[in-house]
Design an enzyme around this catalytic site. Structure first.
Site: not given
Ligand code: PLP
Ligand code: SF4
Length: 364
Positions: A92-93, A96, A105, A109, A112, A114, A272, A309, A316
């Site tokens: 996305r960025y 990175r 996990c 949670c 979560c 995801r 989220d 996010d 973010k």
């Molecule tokens: C959170 C995230 C990052 C890292 O973001 P930082 O602000 O550098 O910590 C990178 N890629 C994705 C897709 C993310 O959700």
């Molecule tokens: S927040 Fe989601 S990915 Fe993170 S430990 Fe909990 S269940 Fe696993």
């Protein structure tokens, strides 16, 4: 078998398991929720729930029928799938990427992000991991790789070492990050052996996930200590959750105690818009109140970035209380943490060619 793996295997996973320990739970409802979103509560975390006076810990781990009644939120609110050039890698960025290497996990949670993916072993395979590493190799702009999941520390040491070693071999990758809830949910997994293995591949940053001070048990503190002693900078990411930690008192205590464990609060996430988690969301103003209650009143090191996010994959976005109340080309009028007004004279050097700003937005 490793101790930690035995705890994982003996976790509560069914509605019947749950009702044995929590007689108040509606087994029928729990069955329905678990049918859609898996549950895993290991005996370590059961003790954390039992030893806490707050319902906060229980609510993070035990299914709630509200998960199935959410008509507001979305399966993939951050559009991670759309921004995945190969499965399980989100780019996305510019410099990175986020690389999901485990679907497992130490606990699932309830809030979560995801939820659509975690606990499903089909989601991630040796092939998707291989494809992810190839993608990173072929994109020389990626200098920071975030291993996440699920939880990368749920992989066996050898499997994780293979992934980390392969990422480390890529010349343009400068830093590796590992996002994990294991130090909170299963701290005995952070073995000396694991630390010794990972530290061979420095620089590695570890991002942990604590949401409530009662999660900082002696075992969890020691796990963080082992990580820091092994040279990993450890940062914490918390999620702001209704009925769990949405108060300045709880989060101030959490962030101060994290610092005492040498863990730096990094992000506080607005929850989220994830399907099945609407009941955990708080109004944005709650997060701003919490930041307002921290800044100035306690160590700056204890103040995380409060971020949303953005839906649709916007990334973010940091949110700050309004400290600047008025800004002209002559001066900046600001409030300090106590709400007192201060004026800072804007730079007047002619050579700087200061643009005239008449942003006179006055906020309450
Ligand atoms: C959170 C995230 C990052 C890292 O973001 P930082 O602000 O550098 O910590 C990178 N890629 C994705 C897709 C993310 O959700
Ligand atoms: S927040 Fe989601 S990915 Fe993170 S430990 Fe909990 S269940 Fe696993």
């Amino acid at each position: 078998m490793d101790d930690w793996l035995r705890l994982v295997k003996e976790s509560l996973t069914t509605a019947d398991d749950l009702s044995l320990h929590f007689p108040g739970v509606d087994t029928g409802e729990a069955k329905q929720v678990i049918g859609k979103y898996p549950m895993r509560i290991n005996s370590y975390f059961m003790d954390v729930i039992r030893n806490s006076d707050s319902p906060a810990i229980y609510r993070q781990a035990v299914p709630d029928i509200a998960e199935l009644r959410d008509t507001v939120c979305m399966e993939d609110p951050l559009s991670e799938e759309q921004q995945s050039p190969v499965p399980n890698l989100t780019h996305r960025y510019p410099d990175r990427c986020l690389f999901l290497v485990s679907s497992q996990c130490a606990m699932y949670c309830r809030f979560c992000t995801r939820k659509r993916k975690v606990g499903d072993p089909q989601m991630i395979s040796a092939d998707t991991i291989k494809a992810g590493i190839e993608y990173i190799k072929n994109h020389s702009e990626i200098r920071d790789v975030i291993l996440s999941g699920g939880d990368p520390l749920m992989l066996a040491d050898e499997v994780l070492e293979d992934i980390v070693g392969n990422v480390r071999k890529i010349p343009h990758v400068e830093i590796i990050r590992i996002g994990t809830r294991v130090p909170c949910a299963l701290p005995m997994r952070v073995t000396q052996r694991l630390c010794r293995m990972l530290k061979k591949h420095h620089p590695i940053f570890i991002n942990v996930h604590f949401n409530h001070p009662d999660e900082l048990t002696p075992e969890a503190r020691e796990a963080c200590g082992r990580l820091v002693d092994s040279g990993f900078p450890v940062n914490n990411q918390s999620v702001l959750l209704r009925g769990v930690n949405d108060s300045p008192e709880i989060l101030t205590k959490l962030f101060q105690q994290l610092l005492a464990c040498r863990v730096r609060p990094y992000y506080l996430y607005q929850a989220d818009v994830t399907k099945g988690t609407n009941h955990f969301r708080t109004p944005m103003e709650r997060g701003l109140d919490i930041i307002r209650g921290l800044r100035g009143y306690t160590s700056g090191l204890a103040v995380p970035h409060f971020v949303i996010d953005a839906p649709q994959g916007g990334g973010k976005i940091p949110l700050l209380p309004k400290y600047v109340t008025r800004r002209t080309n002559k001066e900046i009028i600001m409030r300090n943490y106590k709400g007192e007004i201060y004026r800072y004279p804007e730079v007047q050097h002619e050579e700087l060619d200061v643009k005239v700003v008449e942003n006179t937005e006055v906020l309450k």
